[in-house]
Enzyme design. Structure first.
Site, PDB file in Angstrom:
ATOM      1  N   SER A 560     -48.040  -7.423  19.130  1.00 16.87           N
ATOM      2  CA  SER A 560     -47.670  -6.944  20.568  1.00 16.87           C
ATOM      3  C   SER A 560     -48.156  -5.347  20.365  1.00 16.87           C
ATOM      4  CB  SER A 560     -46.304  -6.884  21.028  1.00 16.87           C
ATOM      5  OG  SER A 560     -46.276  -6.494  22.252  1.00 16.87           O
ATOM      6  N   ASP A 644     -50.002 -15.880  27.779  1.00 18.90           N
ATOM      7  CA  ASP A 644     -49.274 -14.827  27.465  1.00 18.90           C
ATOM      8  C   ASP A 644     -49.529 -14.059  28.579  1.00 18.90           C
ATOM      9  OD1 ASP A 644     -48.360 -12.508  26.730  1.00 18.90           O
ATOM     10  OD2 ASP A 644     -49.402 -12.337  24.588  1.00 18.90           O
ATOM     11  N   HIS A 679     -46.221 -14.899  24.721  1.00 21.15           N
ATOM     12  CA  HIS A 679     -46.080 -13.718  23.959  1.00 21.15           C
ATOM     13  C   HIS A 679     -45.279 -13.826  22.734  1.00 21.15           C
ATOM     14  CE1 HIS A 679     -46.741  -9.527  23.566  1.00 21.15           C
ATOM     15  NE2 HIS A 679     -45.782  -9.309  23.427  1.00 21.15           N
TER      16      HIS A 679
END
Length: 709
Positions: A560, A644, A679
């Site tokens: 991330s 995601d 994610h």
């Protein structure tokens, strides 16, 4: 687009290449799929910025789907040649195959807890009527799908303990669906709420408050705006839900809520990942209006409880390391705010629980936990009677409970659960892990290194005892450095597979995180973001200079915001690493705010539209835009997922395409695109194992290290 097939001749070639790799540490050269370029150009303050892979932002196009398929074929072919991959997978499964249980919490007359028998894709929710009673299965997410891709994401139990409100997510998406179950009978009720995101389930009487967005036109990458707070009564249709709060003047706001002391509705408004407004309303007074205690978004506020007509609130208002204050209910100014637990220099307050007429305060000191006990007025009573070095969490309960539970874990110690007698400050071991791992053979040290500007930065380094500091150890450096998030000690059975092979694990507590409070966080944001990259580079140089490893044996990993970290650092210092693993990263710093909830990240990053100076700063370090042609890059495995909807996969798609079409050497620059995943939250264990095996195999293979099983 080139179609790659494995023929008998190709297989023979692979065998020869693997033999060559073993002998000369030569990695086979990869032939990448062709990626078309378009002529899209954006203009920022007079600067023309080409975006040739803009077409990859279309999540639903057949062209993007074909590109994903072709990339995965190439990546899978490369990984398939690694001879020890299957043995690693079997070993990892064996490591993970042990019972795991979370700390119990009490609601009503029942104790609730999560348990995983070993290799279940998702943990199962159970309850007991007493601690020594029989466990009753309440909700098994594994039964909601055939492949474990439906995960339990949020739950709330009614005050009387009769109803469970729970939210599920599908395929790793941030979108949630809420259902209701009768705990006593086990009956699934008709309630079904959709288009819920980043919401809690806050019960009041026979219903609960939750937040949702309007149905999006594009659920994967569309911007999420106009969030509202609703009240849902059990047994009714979602269309009948009552609007509890909205702000029509600011569509960018989102809301979350909790009910404090079964009476007060507390609403937190957010426009970013830091700072929030604070409104509340007396639900027992039909004529009550919302009182706006905090209307700006400068600081963070979190209500702990209500005591004698005042809210106890944890905040970093005038306290970068956080404090506890009292806000009289009905107060419209800060004049009546009083200090209850003052901030402590060098210790960041991370959470406070009001249990057994005590305030249990959890602090982070040099990135590990310290827990202190105070009375309701803020008078210090004692430190928690557990001095294990690591991370301490849990402490859920009510003000009149006499006990609570917490967990202790470290990089080499699986989580142990303790039962805590609040009044007597006495902890007893409740349950410990049964993993097949001897932590006595390993050690974790905390080292401080010096960054470019002279700042001292901590790093946890874990390895087998007695390793030689001759630069030969395969080393994994992991970092994040953003959004006030702290990297504190935690145990990972998957990382055991790295440590067992003589690997070194280094976790760097970079600026931008929350390890030392608000100032540490802000020192790694916006026009100071380069500090984070400098810290990471200094961490790598420290590991090499101290003999832990060498640049031929050093890997950098982050996810991330940490994926951004990896991309930016590798662009700036490609010579430092053998391997880089940017996962679900924010790679296009000029357009990140145009997707889903990306605009919330502007408090850390700034945006390309803010000013000429901000654009130039972002453009300079943006991983997509700052690849250095003519430099020899490390082997890179980009990872992302097709569902995601937080950091949309287009970031990784465009970045991987740019890497493959740049002059950065012959080492592999691949992308691994997971299907039916998001994610990272709620990822089934099967997919986690496959991903870890691919990442570790890629790292070992490109370091010339052959693990032994």
């Amino acid at each position: 687009m080139k179609k790659l097939t494995i023929s008998i001749l190709a297989l023979s070639t692979i065998i020869m290449l693997v033999a060559c790799h073993k002998k000369n540490n030569q990695i086979p050269k990869v032939e990448y799929p062709e990626t078309k370029k378009c002529d899209t150009v954006d203009h920022y303050f007079g600067v023309a910025v080409p975006d040739p892979y803009r077409w990859l932002e279309d999540d639903y196009s057949e062209e993007t789907a074909n590109w994903v398929k072709a990339q995965n074929e190439v990546t899978n072919k490369f990984l398939a040649q690694i001879p020890y991959r299957e043995k690693m997978k079997n070993h990892l499964k064996d490591l993970l195959n042990y019972p795991k249980e979370g700390a119990p919490w009490k609601k009503g007359d029942r104790y609730f807890f999560y348990r995983n028998d070993g290799l279940q894709n998702q943990s199962v929710l159970y309850y007991k009527n007493s601690l020594d009673g029989e466990a009753v299965e309440l909700l098994d997410p594994n039964k909601l799908s055939n492949d474990g891709t439906v995960a339990l994401s949020t739950l709330g139990i009614s005050d009387d303990g009769n109803y469970l409100g729970y939210a599920i997510s599908r395929n790793g998406s941030d979108w949630q669906e809420i259902y209701v179950k009768n705990i006593t009978t086990g009956e699934e009720l008709s309630d079904h709420l959709v288009w819920v995101k980043f919401s809690g389930i806050a019960w009041k009487d026979d219903g609960f408050f939750y937040s949702r967005f309007p149905e999006p036109k594009n659920e994967l990458s569309g911007v999420n705006e106009n969030g509202k707070l609703y009240y849902h009564k059990v047994g009714t249709d979602q269309k009948e839900d009552q609007l509890a709060y909205e702000d029509r003047t600011n569509p960018n706001l989102s809301f979350s809520a909790e009910v404090v002391n079964k009476r007060y509705l507390v609403i937190y408004g957010s426009e970013s990942t830091s700072g929030n407004s604070l409104y509340y309303k007396d639900l027992d007074n039909p004529k009550a209006q919302f009182i706006k205690a905090v209307t700006d978004f400068t600081d963070d506020y979190s209500v702990i409880d209500e005591i004698d007509g005042s809210f106890l609130v944890m905040t970093n208002h005038n306290a970068p390391e956080y404090q506890v204050i009292s806000i009289p209910i009905g107060s419209l100014t800060t004049m009546g705010w009083t200090e209850v637990i003052p901030a402590t220099k060098g210790e960041v307050l991370t959470g406070v629980s009001h249990i057994g007429k005590r305030l249990i305060a959890n602090y982070t000191k040099d990135a590990h936990s310290v827990v202190k006990i105070f009375d309701e007025g803020g008078k210090f009573i004692a430190n928690l009677d557990n001095d294990l070095l690591g991370s301490i969490g849990g402490f859920s309960g009510e003000a009149d409970d006499t006990e609570t539970f917490y967990t202790v874990t470290s990089y080499i110690t699986p989580a142990a659960i303790y039962r805590y007698d609040v009044a007597n400050n006495k902890s007893t071991l409740y349950k410990k892990s049964e993993i097949k791992f001897n932590s006595d053979e390993y050690v974790t040290e905390q080292k401080f290194f010096t960054s470019k500007d002279g700042t001292k930065v901590p790093m946890f380094i874990t390895h087998k005892k007695g390793i030689k500091m001759d630069g030969s150890n395969p080393t994994l450096l992991y970092g994040y450095g953003g959004f006030n998030i702290s990297l504190t000690p935690s145990f990972s059975a998957t990382r055991v597979a790295w440590l067992e092979q003589g690997g070194v694990l280094a976790i760097a507590n970079l600026r931008g995180g929350g390890e030392y409070g608000k100032e540490w966080h802000e020192a790694g944001t916006k026009m100071k973001k380069q500090n984070v990259f400098d810290d990471c580079i200094a961490a790598a140089e420290f590991l090499i200079s101290q003999g832990y490893t060498s640049k031929e044996k050093l890997a950098l990993q982050g996810g991330s915001n940490g994926g951004l970290l990896v991309g930016a650092v590798v662009n700036q210092r490609p010579d430092l690493f053998a391997v880089a693993i940017p996962q679900v990263g924010v790679m296009d710093m000029l357009r990140y705010h145009k997707f889903t909830i990306g605009r919330y990240w502007a408090v850390d990053y700034g945006t390309s539209e803010d000013s000429k100076e901000m654009f130039e700063y972002l453009y300079k370090y943006s991983p997509l835009h700052s690849i250095q042609n003519g430099k020899e890059y490390p082997a890179i495995l980009v990872t992302t997922a097709d569902h995601d909807d937080r950091v949309v996969p287009a970031h990784s798609f465009k970045y991987a395409a740019a890497l493959q079409n740049s002059d950065i050497g012959d080492k592999p620059h691949l992308i691994r695109i997971e299907s039916n995943a998001g994610h990272g939250g709620g990822k089934p264990l099967d997919k986690t194992i496959d991903e870890v095996v691919d990442i570790f195999s890629f790292m070992f293979f490109n370091m010339g290290v052959e693990p032994k099983y």
